[in-house]
Design a protein around this motif. Structure first.
Motif, PDB file in Angstrom:
ATOM      1  N   PRO A  12       0.650  -1.054   0.102  1.00  0.00           N
ATOM      2  CA  PRO A  12       0.001  -0.137  -0.329  1.00  0.00           C
ATOM      3  C   PRO A  12       0.830   0.703  -0.223  1.00  0.00           C
ATOM      4  CG  PRO A  12      -0.746  -1.615   1.635  1.00  0.00           C
ATOM      5  CD  PRO A  12       0.635  -2.195   1.039  1.00  0.00           C
ATOM      6  N   VAL A  13       0.197   2.094  -0.698  1.00  0.00           N
ATOM      7  CA  VAL A  13       0.791   3.371  -0.618  1.00  0.00           C
ATOM      8  C   VAL A  13       0.596   4.515   0.564  1.00  0.00           C
ATOM      9  CG1 VAL A  13       1.414   5.341  -2.211  1.00  0.00           C
ATOM     10  CG2 VAL A  13       0.521   3.071  -3.498  1.00  0.00           C
ATOM     11  N   GLU A  14       2.196   4.812   0.583  1.00  0.00           N
ATOM     12  CA  GLU A  14       1.649   5.289   1.841  1.00  0.00           C
ATOM     13  C   GLU A  14       2.122   7.499   0.857  1.00  0.00           C
ATOM     14  OE1 GLU A  14       5.156   5.044   4.156  1.00  0.00           O
ATOM     15  OE2 GLU A  14       4.076   2.989   5.572  1.00  0.00           O
ATOM     16  N   LEU A  15       1.098   8.374   1.699  1.00  0.00           N
ATOM     17  CA  LEU A  15       1.724  10.146   1.376  1.00  0.00           C
ATOM     18  C   LEU A  15       1.714   9.986   1.899  1.00  0.00           C
ATOM     19  CD1 LEU A  15      -2.498  10.656  -0.300  1.00  0.00           C
ATOM     20  CD2 LEU A  15      -0.504  10.163  -1.103  1.00  0.00           C
ATOM     21  N   ARG A  16       3.168  11.824   1.525  1.00  0.00           N
ATOM     22  CA  ARG A  16       3.483  12.301   2.428  1.00  0.00           C
ATOM     23  C   ARG A  16       2.792  12.890   3.181  1.00  0.00           C
ATOM     24  NH1 ARG A  16       4.702  16.352  -1.888  1.00  0.00           N
ATOM     25  NH2 ARG A  16       2.868  15.806  -3.192  1.00  0.00           N
ATOM     26  N   PRO A  17       3.273  13.156   4.742  1.00  0.00           N
ATOM     27  CA  PRO A  17       2.646  13.331   5.929  1.00  0.00           C
ATOM     28  C   PRO A  17       2.014  14.859   5.670  1.00  0.00           C
ATOM     29  CG  PRO A  17       4.561  12.967   6.329  1.00  0.00           C
ATOM     30  CD  PRO A  17       4.911  12.655   4.891  1.00  0.00           C
ATOM     31  N   PRO A  18       1.067  15.389   5.910  1.00  0.00           N
ATOM     32  CA  PRO A  18       0.420  16.231   5.983  1.00  0.00           C
ATOM     33  C   PRO A  18       1.113  17.225   6.718  1.00  0.00           C
ATOM     34  CG  PRO A  18      -1.651  15.488   6.922  1.00  0.00           C
ATOM     35  CD  PRO A  18      -0.014  14.922   6.615  1.00  0.00           C
ATOM     36  N   MET A  94       7.722   9.485  -6.574  1.00  0.00           N
ATOM     37  CA  MET A  94       7.561   9.106  -5.679  1.00  0.00           C
ATOM     38  C   MET A  94       8.419   8.472  -5.863  1.00  0.00           C
ATOM     39  SD  MET A  94       5.081   6.643  -3.666  1.00  0.00           S
ATOM     40  CE  MET A  94       5.845   5.244  -3.889  1.00  0.00           C
ATOM     41  N   SER A  95       8.744   7.120  -6.429  1.00  0.00           N
ATOM     42  CA  SER A  95      10.794   6.809  -6.100  1.00  0.00           C
ATOM     43  C   SER A  95      11.825   7.694  -5.959  1.00  0.00           C
ATOM     44  CB  SER A  95      10.703   5.393  -6.763  1.00  0.00           C
ATOM     45  OG  SER A  95       9.411   4.925  -6.790  1.00  0.00           O
ATOM     46  N   LEU A  96      11.485   8.587  -6.865  1.00  0.00           N
ATOM     47  CA  LEU A  96      12.898   9.343  -7.170  1.00  0.00           C
ATOM     48  C   LEU A  96      13.190  10.180  -5.901  1.00  0.00           C
ATOM     49  CD1 LEU A  96      12.375  10.746 -10.792  1.00  0.00           C
ATOM     50  CD2 LEU A  96      14.647   9.789  -9.993  1.00  0.00           C
ATOM     51  N   GLN A  97      11.907  10.742  -5.377  1.00  0.00           N
ATOM     52  CA  GLN A  97      12.394  11.978  -3.739  1.00  0.00           C
ATOM     53  C   GLN A  97      12.840  10.481  -2.508  1.00  0.00           C
ATOM     54  OE1 GLN A  97       8.569  13.976  -3.364  1.00  0.00           O
ATOM     55  NE2 GLN A  97       9.262  15.590  -5.041  1.00  0.00           N
ATOM     56  N   LYS A  98      12.087   9.505  -2.819  1.00  0.00           N
ATOM     57  CA  LYS A  98      12.280   8.648  -1.193  1.00  0.00           C
ATOM     58  C   LYS A  98      13.279   8.199  -1.677  1.00  0.00           C
ATOM     59  CE  LYS A  98       9.867   5.472   1.333  1.00  0.00           C
ATOM     60  NZ  LYS A  98       8.669   4.463   1.149  1.00  0.00           N
ATOM     61  N   TYR A  99      14.343   7.973  -2.575  1.00  0.00           N
ATOM     62  CA  TYR A  99      15.712   7.293  -3.121  1.00  0.00           C
ATOM     63  C   TYR A  99      16.525   7.708  -3.545  1.00  0.00           C
ATOM     64  CZ  TYR A  99      12.220   3.205  -1.314  1.00  0.00           C
ATOM     65  OH  TYR A  99      11.552   2.637  -0.843  1.00  0.00           O
ATOM     66  N   GLY A 100      16.508   8.562  -4.638  1.00  0.00           N
ATOM     67  CA  GLY A 100      17.067   8.996  -5.611  1.00  0.00           C
ATOM     68  C   GLY A 100      17.053   8.362  -6.586  1.00  0.00           C
ATOM     69  N   GLY A 251       1.498  12.115 -13.947  1.00  0.00           N
ATOM     70  CA  GLY A 251       1.826  11.121 -12.961  1.00  0.00           C
ATOM     71  C   GLY A 251       2.784  11.631 -11.908  1.00  0.00           C
ATOM     72  N   LEU A 252       4.126  12.692 -12.748  1.00  0.00           N
ATOM     73  CA  LEU A 252       4.140  12.900 -12.331  1.00  0.00           C
ATOM     74  C   LEU A 252       4.314  13.556 -11.653  1.00  0.00           C
ATOM     75  CD1 LEU A 252       7.343  13.169 -14.929  1.00  0.00           C
ATOM     76  CD2 LEU A 252       7.145  11.591 -12.813  1.00  0.00           C
ATOM     77  N   TRP A 253       3.453  15.251 -12.079  1.00  0.00           N
ATOM     78  CA  TRP A 253       3.008  16.122 -11.666  1.00  0.00           C
ATOM     79  C   TRP A 253       2.073  16.147  -9.782  1.00  0.00           C
ATOM     80  CZ3 TRP A 253      -1.198  19.406 -14.345  1.00  0.00           C
ATOM     81  CH2 TRP A 253      -1.762  20.774 -13.096  1.00  0.00           C
ATOM     82  N   LEU A 254       1.089  15.004  -9.895  1.00  0.00           N
ATOM     83  CA  LEU A 254      -0.375  14.572  -9.362  1.00  0.00           C
ATOM     84  C   LEU A 254       0.716  14.322  -8.150  1.00  0.00           C
ATOM     85  CD1 LEU A 254      -2.870  13.474  -9.367  1.00  0.00           C
ATOM     86  CD2 LEU A 254      -2.343  11.535  -9.173  1.00  0.00           C
ATOM     87  N   PHE A 255       1.491  13.737  -8.538  1.00  0.00           N
ATOM     88  CA  PHE A 255       2.729  13.210  -6.360  1.00  0.00           C
ATOM     89  C   PHE A 255       3.359  15.068  -6.410  1.00  0.00           C
ATOM     90  CE2 PHE A 255       6.622  12.450  -4.479  1.00  0.00           C
ATOM     91  CZ  PHE A 255       5.680  11.592  -3.768  1.00  0.00           C
ATOM     92  N   ARG A 256       3.331  15.510  -6.907  1.00  0.00           N
ATOM     93  CA  ARG A 256       4.849  16.646  -6.924  1.00  0.00           C
ATOM     94  C   ARG A 256       3.505  17.773  -5.960  1.00  0.00           C
ATOM     95  NH1 ARG A 256      10.107  17.559  -7.911  1.00  0.00           N
ATOM     96  NH2 ARG A 256       9.170  19.684  -6.520  1.00  0.00           N
ATOM     97  N   ASP A 257       2.253  17.488  -6.580  1.00  0.00           N
ATOM     98  CA  ASP A 257       1.320  18.973  -6.186  1.00  0.00           C
ATOM     99  C   ASP A 257      -0.046  18.166  -5.266  1.00  0.00           C
ATOM    100  OD1 ASP A 257      -0.338  20.779  -6.002  1.00  0.00           O
ATOM    101  OD2 ASP A 257      -0.321  21.086  -8.505  1.00  0.00           O
ATOM    102  N   PRO A 258       0.252  18.203  -4.053  1.00  0.00           N
ATOM    103  CA  PRO A 258      -1.058  18.192  -3.154  1.00  0.00           C
ATOM    104  C   PRO A 258      -2.760  18.631  -3.933  1.00  0.00           C
ATOM    105  CG  PRO A 258       0.742  18.903  -1.445  1.00  0.00           C
ATOM    106  CD  PRO A 258       1.447  19.121  -2.981  1.00  0.00           C
ATOM    107  N   GLY A 259      -2.099  20.573  -4.212  1.00  0.00           N
ATOM    108  CA  GLY A 259      -3.076  20.505  -4.683  1.00  0.00           C
ATOM    109  C   GLY A 259      -4.103  20.537  -5.935  1.00  0.00           C
TER     110      GLY A 259
END
Length: 401
Positions: A12-18, A94-100, A251-259
């Motif tokens: 299950p995917v974990e979103l960034r905490p608010p 998500m993977s790029l931000q989390k793992y590099g 999809g890239l934008w969707l992860f980066r932009d909570p709005g």
């Protein structure tokens, strides 16, 4: 913790905490697993429908056909792959931000290249031999096929078949890495932020996605030899790249932009009206060809149908399938095996039923049931239990003792 899989995370995917709650656990959602597994299984339905379609001539085509299967194929086609690429883009960022970049590249290359090569060299070779000797009625020994026929097939790019998705993903991952690096180097621009906010509101940016279809059509008119078919022995297809790139970028934008996530989780009222208008336009201009106003309307309306349908699909899964399910967790894991092995199964089972006198509805069901039974059995009894096969066809490294 292992990095996510090639298409989406099996876990299950974990979103960034608010913001403002650093100690709270991140919220979790499950609809991605459900969406991935169902969309993957719809590929089996789509290819099975092509056998009995009255408007398409596929690898195996039954002389008894129906417009129902043409419609079924068309409906699945408009939203399935666009939604897949939205998911792929989301998890790539998500993977790029989390793992590099280093870990992302290492994991994704193994998860894609190893199954891609294994399936191309083993499964697709067997399918191509079946198609050459049985469907094309050109009997020959397997040795002769490997030495004389198969090299020509590889040079022409015909070996790719359903594996085009993985090839396109590799190209999009390179785009994702480039944009990730660019985003780290460039400062935020307030003017661009205001423009993005306007496009984000009520998902109005969906109106721009069909422009990729128009761009490809214009390019194909200018350089038809370059923009039709695959290049470099099937390794690159400009049409697939240009048409599906906007969905991966989304999809890239969707992860980066909570709005954007908030806006994308609901369907705006205008979308229903525009979808109906696009369907009507597509029907009216169905026979429009060339490079004129009518043809451009047809191309844009089809692209808009795909964009709106993929959004509606995403929202429906978010609203109704956002819960933990052991079944969908299992199917999500099995979906990679289903994808890799289903094509040869559909072709063989469809051929075996060509001369059967039973109704095509029952033929279709038989092909579907047999394909799912074989692919799930291969996954459950072989892929999961034999480490070398799990590595070759799922790209998961063999655990060291």
């Amino acid at each position: 913790m292992n990095p996510p899989s090639v298409l989406t995370a099996v876990e299950p995917v974990e979103l960034r905490p608010p913001s403002g709650s650093p100690g709270s656990p991140p919220p979790r959602f499950y609809y991605m697993d459900s969406m991935r597994s169902i969309l993957m299984m719809l590929g089996v339905v789509l290819h099975g429908a092509l056998i009995y379609s009255s408007t398409d001539h596929w690898i195996v085509s039954d002389s008894h056909n129906s417009i129902f299967f043409s419609l079924l194929d068309a409906i699945i086609h408009v939203f399935r792959m666009p939604t897949f690429f939205i998911i792929a883009g989301f998890f790539s960022m998500m993977s790029l931000q989390k793992y590099g970049i280093k870990v992302f590249t290492q994991v994704r290359l193994v998860r894609i290249l190893v199954p891609l090569l294994s399936t191309a060299l083993i499964v697709n070779t067997l399918e191509l031999y079946f198609r050459t000797t049985i469907l094309q009625q050109n009997p020959m020994t397997f040795t002769r096929f490997l030495t004389q026929v198969l090299p020509q097939i590889w040079l022409s790019g015909q070996w790719v078949s359903h594996l085009w998705f993985l090839l396109t993903l590799l190209q999009f991952f390179a785009v994702g890495i480039g944009l990730y690096l660019l985003g780290r180097c460039l400062p935020n621009v307030h003017v661009a932020s205001r423009l993005v906010a306007g496009l984000r509101k009520n998902c109005y940016f969906l109106l721009l996605i069909p422009c990729a279809e128009l761009l490809w059509s214009a390019a194909a008119k200018v350089a038809p030899d370059l923009f039709h078919g695959s290049l470099c022995c099937g390794l690159f297809n400009l049409e697939d790249f240009m048409v599906f790139l906007p969905y991966f970028l989304l999809g890239l934008w969707l992860f980066r932009d909570p709005g954007l996530q908030d806006e994308f989780h609901r369907i705006a009222r205008w979308e229903w009206g525009m979808l109906l208008l696009a369907i009507i336009t597509q029907h009216i201009e169905a026979n429009a060809h060339g490079f004129n106003t009518e043809s451009l309307l047809r191309i844009y309306s089809f692209g808009l149908i795909c964009a709106l349908s993929s959004h509606i699909c995403y929202v429906l899964f978010y609203q109704f399938m956002n819960r933990d399910s052991r079944v969908f967790r299992y199917l999500s894991d099995a979906s990679y095996s289903i994808y890799l092995f289903h094509h040869i199964c559909v072709v063989i089972f469809g051929y075996l039923l060509l001369n059967s006198n039973i109704a095509i509805g029952y033929k279709f069901l038989a092909v579907e049931i047999a394909t799912f039974a074989v692919t799930l059995s291969l996954h459950h009894f072989l892929i999961l239990r034999i480490p070398i096969l799990r590595f070759l066809f799922n790209g998961k490294r063999i655990a060291r003792s």
